[in-house]
Design an enzyme around this catalytic site. Structure first.
Site, PDB file in Angstrom:
ATOM      1  N   CYS A  50       2.460  -8.138  -6.840  1.00 20.19           N
ATOM      2  CA  CYS A  50       3.470  -9.194  -6.782  1.00 20.19           C
ATOM      3  C   CYS A  50       2.852 -10.578  -6.963  1.00 20.19           C
ATOM      4  O   CYS A  50       3.544 -11.523  -7.332  1.00 20.19           O
ATOM      5  CB  CYS A  50       4.262  -9.126  -5.476  1.00 20.19           C
ATOM      6  SG  CYS A  50       3.268  -9.357  -3.991  1.00 20.19           S
ATOM      7  N   GLU A 114      -6.093 -10.084   3.359  1.00 22.98           N
ATOM      8  CA  GLU A 114      -5.121  -8.992   3.507  1.00 22.98           C
ATOM      9  C   GLU A 114      -5.697  -7.699   2.937  1.00 22.98           C
ATOM     10  O   GLU A 114      -6.450  -7.702   1.971  1.00 22.98           O
ATOM     11  CB  GLU A 114      -3.787  -9.367   2.839  1.00 22.98           C
ATOM     12  CG  GLU A 114      -3.862  -9.653   1.345  1.00 22.98           C
ATOM     13  CD  GLU A 114      -3.430  -8.476   0.501  1.00 22.98           C
ATOM     14  OE1 GLU A 114      -3.098  -7.429   1.086  1.00 22.98           O
ATOM     15  OE2 GLU A 114      -3.450  -8.597  -0.723  1.00 22.98           O
TER      16      GLU A 114
END
Length: 427
Positions: A50, A114
């Protein structure tokens, strides 16, 4: 041959551009086949998430290979080259290697550190192998990058307490409303939807509806949160669920918007507000919903402010991670540079083998056919053994030479002394 990466990310391009270039897994084989059809691309694979679209390639001509990748992106996204170039970045050689290592470690992510990106890099490697895009160089590079990402997560604390896209989206909403009093709808039942449920429950949400085409996937998700009593809704009843909800998160793999001004109009009649949070790329929510008075809409680019507050405390951890990455970059570079010796070694072995065969044939013809038939295997083994023993130590030392200039000088000397014809493969 050289390594290049051409792409864009949340740092260089808005979601409106990123979504046009997103390559879904179902389209990846076609994309890699197309890219490998270009004359200057030897190996290739694609990271598509994304927040980034990056094409990693081994090219025989750097400039022409980069042009071919850029042309592919322009055609894929139907974006004029002049417009596309404003958003693209191109990294070559060691810069491309370092970038992939940083991506795998989460240092280039919107959310610093992340963990999801490492799994995505691993998937990119596997699919690249499956669809015949990844060869010797990219295989080694991605394995080294995966090792680097794993080391960063086990040897530093950068992954501890990191926010994710899903948690940032929930935090964005939590700052504006009391989730315990809101009816929340999630469209989609994949990994991101699962993370949304997890973070919503942690923030006090109690009324959560899952809308999805596959009832089985919805049930699988609900089974992970038995205490939550999630409501499951088929896709055919999506607008009924939206009309009854206060907050709608969208997280599907749709390639076109599933919500827009026209189909949402009936959902907002006689109500004050509806909050839409779209964490999908390509976007699930069309831009025209911003014109609706009752609707507040957000997408992944709106999460940067939430994420920024988590970043400052993680900068020191990032510096520790960068030190580890340099070790992995050096290890890959040493292996890569050692490949420079392969053509010269192969050429030398071939020349020496030709000489061995010629001299063996002369010797056997002098000895006569009766002797030759009886002892040929022994003499053959003897000559091979002599050649291998003479060549072994120089070849080992040449491969082990870490000083790049010293190794290049050795290669030049070998070519000159033995009059070798060597086709250059790496540069």
């Amino acid at each position: 041959m050289n390594i290049a990466v051409v792409g864009l990310s949340h740092k260089t391009a808005p979601v409106e551009i990123r979504e046009k270039l997103s390559i879904q897994e179902a389209k990846l084989e076609e994309a890699l086949t197309h890219l490998r059809s270009y004359p200057h691309i030897e190996e290739v694979t694609v990271i598509s998430t994304c927040n980034r679209l990056e094409i990693y390639a081994v090219v025989t001509d750097t400039e022409k290979g980069v042009v071919e990748i850029t042309q592919f992106l322009s055609e894929t996204g139907n974006i004029p080259l002049a417009t596309l170039r404003r958003y693209l970045f191109t990294l070559l050689h060691e810069d491309a290697v370092r970038h992939l290592m940083r991506v795998a470690a989460g240092l280039e992510s919107l959310v610093l550190g992340e963990g999801q990106i490492l799994a995505q890099v691993r998937t990119t490697h596997k699919l690249g192998q499956k669809y015949k895009g990844v060869g010797r160089l990219l295989d080694r590079l991605f394995k080294q990058a995966i090792t680097a990402g794993r080391r960063v997560r086990t040897e530093t604390d950068i992954g501890t307490g990191a926010v994710s896209i899903s948690s940032a989206a929930v935090e964005l909403v939590h700052r504006q409303v009391d989730l315990s009093s809101q009816k929340t709808v999630i469209i989609g039942a994949g990994k991101m939807a699962c993370l949304l449920v997890k973070h919503l429950l942690a923030k006090g949400a109690t009324d959560i509806t899952i809308v999805n085409r596959s009832q089985r996937r919805s049930q699988d998700l609900a089974n992970q949160f038995p205490q939550a009593q999630l409501t499951l809704c088929p896709l055919t009843d999506m607008f009924t669920a939206i009309a009854a909800g206060d907050i709608v998160f969208t997280s599907t793999g749709a390639t076109e918007p599933i919500l827009n001004c026209e189909n949402l109009t009936g959902c907002v009649i006689n109500r004050k507000s509806l909050m839409l949070v779209d964490i999908s790329v390509p976007r699930n929510v069309a831009a025209d919903v911003h014109a609706m008075e009752q609707v507040r809409a957000f997408n992944v680019d709106d999460l940067k402010e939430v994420v920024a507050q988590n970043q400052a405390s993680r900068r020191q951890m990032a510096r520790q991670a960068e030190a580890l990455l340099e070790e992995e970059i050096a290890a890959f570079d040493l292996w890569w540079r050692s490949l420079e010796t392969v053509p010269t070694i192969s050429s030398l072995r071939s020349k020496v083998e030709d000489i061995r065969e010629q001299e063996l044939e002369k010797a056997l013809s002098r000895l006569g056919s009766e002797f030759a038939e009886k002892h040929q295997e022994v003499i053959e083994a003897l000559t091979r053994g002599i050649v291998n023993k003479i060549l072994h130590e120089p070849m080992v030392q040449l491969r082990a030479q870490q000083d790049i200039e010293a190794r290049k000088q050795c290669l030049r000397s070998l070519k000159m002394l033995f009059d070798l014809e060597v086709e250059e493969q790496f540069g």
